[in-house]
Scaffold this active site. Structure first.
Site, mmCIF file in Angstrom:
data_model
loop_
_atom_site.group_PDB
_atom_site.id
_atom_site.type_symbol
_atom_site.label_atom_id
_atom_site.label_comp_id
_atom_site.label_asym_id
_atom_site.label_seq_id
_atom_site.Cartn_x
_atom_site.Cartn_y
_atom_site.Cartn_z
ATOM 1 N N HIS A 200 67.749 15.814 48.266
ATOM 2 C CA HIS A 200 67.209 17.154 48.517
ATOM 3 C C HIS A 200 66.961 17.347 50.005
ATOM 4 O O HIS A 200 66.660 16.385 50.725
ATOM 5 C CB HIS A 200 65.896 17.322 47.741
ATOM 6 C CG HIS A 200 65.361 18.720 47.702
ATOM 7 N ND1 HIS A 200 66.117 19.809 47.327
ATOM 8 C CD2 HIS A 200 64.121 19.208 47.986
ATOM 9 C CE1 HIS A 200 65.363 20.907 47.371
ATOM 10 N NE2 HIS A 200 64.161 20.566 47.774
ATOM 11 N N CYS B 192 69.833 23.718 48.480
ATOM 12 C CA CYS B 192 68.677 23.359 49.311
ATOM 13 C C CYS B 192 69.052 23.170 50.771
ATOM 14 O O CYS B 192 68.316 23.558 51.685
ATOM 15 C CB CYS B 192 68.016 22.104 48.767
ATOM 16 S SG CYS B 192 69.103 20.656 48.698
ATOM 17 N N ASN C 25 59.422 24.061 51.130
ATOM 18 C CA ASN C 25 60.448 23.804 50.127
ATOM 19 C C ASN C 25 61.182 25.098 49.827
ATOM 20 O O ASN C 25 60.858 26.168 50.357
ATOM 21 C CB ASN C 25 59.812 23.220 48.864
ATOM 22 C CG ASN C 25 60.775 22.385 48.051
ATOM 23 O OD1 ASN C 25 61.990 22.438 48.257
ATOM 24 N ND2 ASN C 25 60.252 21.616 47.118
#
Length: 442
Positions: free
Chosen positions: A366, A76, A387
């Site tokens: 994250h 991520c 995202n």
């Protein structure tokens, strides 16, 4: 149950019978049991008022592009980093869509983390294998996870290439087997280095292990290109051929901003970590020879104001958060009160942000990218989030974050240095305080 208040509680069969009877006598508990045994507790606890009053319209929005998908990997931080830089490339070169290769960064991340692990074993060779530091290092020598500082160091050392020049492989999207091989190789070498009696022997083991790591990484991820052909069609259908470039030339010629232009700001609610001080995480120089992860601690309102300023200047913002709390993937909503777990369980689960950090109930789990904000009277109401979980969740991969969620679960943002106040620029020059690698917000 023990009669003495100074004696630890003991669970007896009579205690369990009493609790079971109390549960049967409670109609709300029985109703919740029937509901939760038949459906997800997250669907039962969903606060409909928040759902029906949250939309995805924002006053300031940057994204016109499609989202990326990290799939079954912990990349991520790299996806978010690339999202920040690729937005500038699209704006600078008038492109509809563009991305750099996440797999290229992933390859060198594995190489550098492996080398860092072996170097750290040598640095702390006097430590017993059972020390907390050694246990932490051996537990996962070459993890997927990372931070902006790692991304910045990798890009400034190796550059970038377009996504098509080194596309994702099966192991890039599902890294379990790659990590299994790398971790075994590194643990084996780490033990050998720790037991070696001379620097010459340690160096020989280190070099052999790195050759093995490079081979394993290339088998799983492919071989990184040394030169790539950069060409594209712009939004107005014009063909442009920029010729052959090295990865460093790609980075320097294509990007609007440099990774060196950004700084890390963090909101840490712990009073022992005061604001306007810099902090350095121990052993976070995963790219040997480069600076480790340094951040400036600031107030929560500063974090928000700098993020709003960057977005208004059309700069997406990398941020780190505790993504697992108070979210709904299908609806694409985050709100601090989205799930009413207290009403479902009849039990208070409330904790302050400080309490969650102290109890390790929360952490920076994250990284994502802010691409928009809804501002009314100079106050943010909600945030638009890009995202890296693909377009099947949220609204084509984008999420809406109400400002209450920012307050509770956002910890770090990456902001262009030139947007900082004079006081914060001055604070960045102070000597950083050292944080252990097992700190709660690392």
């Amino acid at each position: 149950m023990s009669e003495s208040s100074n004696t630890p509680m003991e669970i007896t069969l009579d205690y369990s019978k009493q609790q079971a009877q109390a549960f049967r006598d409670d109609p709300v508990a029985r109703l919740m049991q029937n509901a939760v045994t038949a459906a997800s507790v997250d669907s039962i606890s969903l606060n409909r008022e928040i759902v029906t009053t949250t939309d995805d319209v924002v006053s300031d929005r940057l994204d016109t592009w499609s989202v990326q998908d990290q799939k079954k990997s912990g990349r991520c931080w790299a996806f978010s980093g690339i999202n920040v830089l690729r937005a500038g490339v699209m704006a600078k070169h008038n492109l509809e869509n563009f991305s750099f290769s996440q797999n290229y960064i992933f390859f060198y991340d594995k190489i550098e983390k492996a080398n860092h692990f072996l170097a750290a074993i040598r640095r702390f060779e006097s430590d017993d294998l059972d020390t907390e530091r050694m246990r932490d290092m051996f537990s996962n020598p070459c993890p997927d996870g990372g931070y902006w500082g790692i991304f910045a160091n990798l890009v400034s050392k190796y550059g970038l290439v377009p996504q098509d020049a080194m596309p994702d492989t099966d192991s890039a999207t599902n890294s379990q087997q790659l990590n299994r091989a790398l971790n075994t190789c590194l643990r084996r070498a780490g033990l050998a280095i720790h037991a070696a009696s001379s620097e010459e022997e340690k160096q020989e083991i280190h070099e052999k292990a790195m050759a093995d790591v490079w081979r394993i990484a290339a088998i799983h991820l492919g071989t990184p290109p040394e030169r790539v052909h950069v060409h594209w069609r712009t939004k107005d259908k014009k063909y442009e051929d920029l010729g052959m470039m090295t990865p460093m030339e790609c980075y320097e010629r294509l990007c609007e901003r440099r990774v060196e232009d950004f700084v890390a700001l963090k909101h840490d609610p712990r009073p022992e970590h005061p604001e306007n001080c810099t902090y350095l995480v121990e052993e976070s120089n995963y790219v040997e020879g480069r600076e480790g992860m340094v951040h400036l601690s600031v107030a929560l309102e500063d974090l928000k104001n700098y993020t709003m300023t960057a977005l208004r200047k059309e700069v997406p913002v990398w941020f780190g958060c505790d993504v697992a709390k108070q979210r709904d993937n299908d609806l694409g909503i985050w709100d601090a009160q989205l799930h009413d777990y207290n009403s479902v369980y009849g039990v208070s689960l409330d904790m302050s942000k400080l309490e969650r950090v102290r109890a390790r109930e929360t952490t920076v789990s994250h990284a994502m990218t802010f691409t928009g904000v809804d501002i009314h009277d100079d106050v943010p109401r909600r945030w638009r989030v890009e995202n890296s979980w693909g377009g099947e969740v949220g609204k084509k991969g984008f999420y809406t974050m109400n400002d209450s969620w920012f307050d509770e679960y956002v910890f770090e943002v990456i902001i262009p240095r030139d947007l900082l106040s004079k006081d914060h620029k001055k604070a960045l020059e102070t000597e950083p305080r050292l944080l252990p690698m097992w700190d709660a917000l690392v």
